[in-house]
Design an enzyme around this catalytic site. Structure first.
Site, PDB file in Angstrom:
ATOM      1  N   GLU A  79       0.812  -1.214   0.000  1.00 24.31           N
ATOM      2  CA  GLU A  79       0.000   0.000   0.000  1.00 24.31           C
ATOM      3  C   GLU A  79       0.850   1.270   0.000  1.00 24.31           C
ATOM      4  O   GLU A  79       0.521   2.247  -0.687  1.00 24.31           O
ATOM      5  CB  GLU A  79      -0.930   0.004   1.220  1.00 24.31           C
ATOM      6  CG  GLU A  79      -1.871   1.184   1.245  1.00 24.31           C
ATOM      7  CD  GLU A  79      -2.866   1.104   2.393  1.00 24.31           C
ATOM      8  OE1 GLU A  79      -3.772   1.937   2.434  1.00 24.31           O
ATOM      9  OE2 GLU A  79      -2.728   0.212   3.250  1.00 24.31           O
ATOM     10  N   ASP A  80       1.949   1.260   0.761  1.00 18.46           N
ATOM     11  CA  ASP A  80       2.683   2.516   1.003  1.00 18.46           C
ATOM     12  C   ASP A  80       4.020   2.626   0.283  1.00 18.46           C
ATOM     13  O   ASP A  80       4.739   3.615   0.462  1.00 18.46           O
ATOM     14  CB  ASP A  80       2.916   2.693   2.520  1.00 18.46           C
ATOM     15  CG  ASP A  80       1.611   2.891   3.278  1.00 18.46           C
ATOM     16  OD1 ASP A  80       0.616   3.282   2.641  1.00 18.46           O
ATOM     17  OD2 ASP A  80       1.609   2.651   4.498  1.00 18.46           O
TER      18      ASP A  80
END
Length: 718
Positions: A79-80
């Site tokens: 996600e990051d």
């Protein structure tokens, strides 16, 4: 890459139960995660990588498998960071990548977002859990670390996160049996949401701990000494309730702090399950048990797999001692819940630990089935709380909408929850397609279909079993208005009939006469008089005589009856008179029976069959008896009791009930008992239009091969 002190804690905990190969894989995951998150920092300060490492350390404390720890370290990578799911697969395998992918899809759960977004987050959570329960375990550990570092957030955000922790995450941890995480989530959530209450209770606990220390040590020593004398191997530890648990108990039972602390709690951990019952006998020989306070969660485990023996004893100095007795494996399951599955799956204890896993997976699967029935995210959002909040049930309408009700709610509560008018009009219900009484207690997950009729109205007996405030208030409101209207109408009819005896007509009463009589009787108005007559609190004959006597000598003012012809006219009963005309349960009169009415104070007019034995019982009060007859235009349904003698065979009741339904006759209630080895007696209270309808029903039943006799219950003099 070096391994700073933060990583050392994870490695120390994981190496205690994992192989060297698996520990090296964890180090490799750290190296990859640190590279991926390079340059990212946390709001609390420090490199971002230390958050996922701390999450992995929490999971290592409950001895989760190496794949879970790797996934925890990398749970924010997809996600990051620029890395993809395929990158994870290439380095750490498909299983780890799937867990991380599941956590990523949960990553944006925001419980203060609009309902649809919140509901969709819940749906994703359950779908992820259904694929791999480890996804939610990582999410719980992630939430726990966030709660530990919550102090850097704004106060309003702290409260929001604390509220969702108490409402959602802590109950999920409890449902999965992970008490170690649940307890810390609850205390941290309580501390952030009610900081002053938490501080006050925590201080009180610290103060009380010093005063109680001597007693705890004395009891621990006494139990341990007896264990040693018997040659047992067991560990005895004093157990303190955590702050949030104390708060909930004080709030629920309205106890003071001193009352809650009156109970001294201990845990005895033995080697094997069979030792638990021997230990129970030992502590019962040491201290006297309180009657009715023993619970066996070993024979009947809780839904989350928890097992233990609980007993409450009279201890020294008049104190109560609560003791939990469990085996070492039961203790691990109690602390780690479903996480114990991975801890034990390679051991002889694996069978029991797997059973915990099966329970959790079954719970998730049931929620997914409900989600498919519900059809949309909002419905599913409500249903995820079914087992998290056991004081609430969730049931479905036939259209798949969810209705939330308190535990022990009935079909009538459901009807009123859907709509007040549906509650007023309900006459029956189908629960999961089966015809059931309206008083049936509902269970979560059931589909309830209410059968309604325009001609029906609320029954005062419903107040004996409804549980919701809405149902109770709406029924009472309707009955109050209906009672007044019905009493008024019946009172007018009774007074009209009584005035005919004195050759007077009700329609001829003037305003002067009405005003005069209301004043003499000290009433509020004429309607009050009619209601009191209808309720049997004032005799119509006496009121009619008072009207006549007050007009004696003033014949020109006496309202003469227009239909006086010397014939006696009984009062016509149609069944639509509402609550002030009641049909006696002793004889169940129906149209076609010869009937008579009895004026009963507060109840109004009670209709009996003339052959009923209770007519003779009331014969010494002739002034309260009234000639009545059936209105031939009546289309109401009336209750009557029949008895069926049938051969004993499986499915007899269902067959007879089905045959009754085939005649378009409704069953109000039924009871059954054995007459002898061959025959059973079944009593049905059925709703019929008249005596002809009843005769037709009985003829139909007598043609059924398994029925020997079918007849109406006759409560009469012979």
């Amino acid at each position: 890459m070096s391994t700073p002190n933060s990583l050392e804690g994870l490695l120390a905990k994981s190496s205690a139960y994992l192989s060297d190969t698996h520990v090296q894989q964890i180090v490799a995951a750290y190296d990859f995660g640190a590279l991926a998150h390079a340059g990212q920092t946390r709001k609390a300060g420090g490199a971002y990588i230390w958050h996922p490492v701390a999450v992995a350390e929490i999971l290592a404390e409950i001895q989760l498998d190496h794949e879970s720890l790797i996934a925890a370290i990398l749970h924010d990578v997809i996600e990051d960071t620029p890395y993809t799911k395929q990158d994870i697969i290439d380095r750490f395998g498909q299983s780890v990548a799937e867990i991380i992918d599941g956590v990523t899809k949960l990553g944006k759960i925001e419980f203060n977002t609009p309902q649809e977004a919140q509901a969709e987050s819940f749906r994703k959570m359950m779908l992820a859990m259904s694929r791999d329960i480890r996804v939610i375990l990582i999410k719980l550990a992630d939430r726990l670390h966030n709660m530990r570092t919550l102090g850097v957030m704004r106060p309003e955000k702290q409260r929001r996160i604390a509220r969702e922790t108490l409402d959602i995450y802590a109950p999920i941890a409890a449902r999965l049996g992970i008490n170690a995480i649940r307890i810390e989530l609850e205390d941290l959530g309580f501390k952030a949401y009610y900081p002053r209450r938490f501080a006050t209770l925590e201080q009180a606990v610290k103060k009380a701990r010093g005063n109680r220390k001597e007693i705890v040590e004395q009891i621990t020593e006494a139990i341990q000494t007896r264990i040693n004398q018997e040659g047992f191997k067991a560990e005895v530890v004093g157990r303190e309730k955590h702050v949030y648990s104390l708060y909930k108990k004080m709030k629920k039972k309205r106890f003071s702090f001193d009352e809650v602390l009156d109970i001294f709690a201990f845990r005895v951990i033995v080697e094997q399950a069979e030792d638990c019952y021997r230990m129970l006998g030992l502590v019962h020989s040491l201290y006297k048990p309180l009657p009715g306070k023993f619970k066996d969660y070993i024979a009947i485990p809780k839904a989350n797999g928890y097992q233990s023996l609980h007993t409450l004893l009279f201890g020294p100095y008049g104190v109560h001692i609560e003791i939990q007795i469990r085996s070492e494996m039961m203790h691990e399951v109690s602390e780690h819940g479903i996480a114990a599955h991975w801890q034990y799956k390679q051991t002889d204890a694996g069978t029991q630990a797997s059973a915990v896993d099966v329970r959790a997976q079954e719970w998730v699967r049931n929620l997914l089935e409900i989600q498919q029935s519900a059809g949309n995210s909002l419905d599913f959002l409500e249903n995820v709380k079914i087992d998290l909040f056991p004081d609430v049930i969730y049931v479905f309408t036939p259209q798949g909408d969810i209705v939330t009700l308190p535990k022990n709610a009935t079909a009538v509560d459901f009807a009123y929850a859907v709509h007040t008018n549906l509650g007023h009009a309900c006459v029956g219900c189908r629960i999961d397609r089966q015809l059931m009484p309206l008083r049936s207690v509902l269970e979560s997950g059931q589909t309830v279909d209410i059968i309604k009729s325009k001609e029906t109205q609320p029954n005062p007996t419903w107040l004996n079993f409804v549980t919701t405030a809405k149902a109770r208030s709406q029924i009472r409101h309707f009955l109050k208005n209906q009672h007044s209207r019905s009493a008024h109408d019946l009172g007018q009819r009774l007074l009209t009939k009584a005035m005919r005896v004195h050759n007077m007509a009700y329609s001829g009463l003037s305003e002067d006469i009405i005003t005069k009589l209301v004043g003499e009787l000290k009433l509020t108005d004429w309607n009050q008089l009619l209601e009191e007559i209808g309720l049997g609190e004032r005799m119509a004959g006496l009121v009619a005589k008072q009207i006549h006597d007050s007009l004696l000598g003033k014949d020109d003012h006496i309202p003469h009856a227009t239909d006086a012809n010397g014939h006696h006219q009984p009062l016509a009963i149609s069944g639509t008179e509402g609550l002030v005309v009641n049909y006696a349960n002793c004889c169940h009169p129906i149209p076609g029976d010869d009937i008579i009415g009895f004026i009963s104070s507060g109840k109004g007019l009670v209709i009996h069959r003339q052959s009923c034995k209770n007519v003779k019982h009331y014969s010494n009060q002739p002034e309260k008896w009234l000639d009545v007859d059936w209105d031939p235009s009546s289309e109401e349904l009336f209750a009557v009791e029949i008895q069926v003698e049938t051969k004993n065979q499986r499915g007899a009741l269902a067959l007879i009930a089905s045959e009754i339904a085939n005649t378009k006759t409704d069953i109000d209630r039924v009871r059954s008992e054995d007459k002898d080895e061959t025959f059973s007696l079944m009593n049905f209270v059925v709703l019929v239009r008249n005596a002809d309808h009843l005769d037709e029903l009985l003829r139909h039943l007598r043609r059924i091969p398994i029925i020997d006799k079918a007849y109406r219950i006759e409560n009469i003099n012979h």
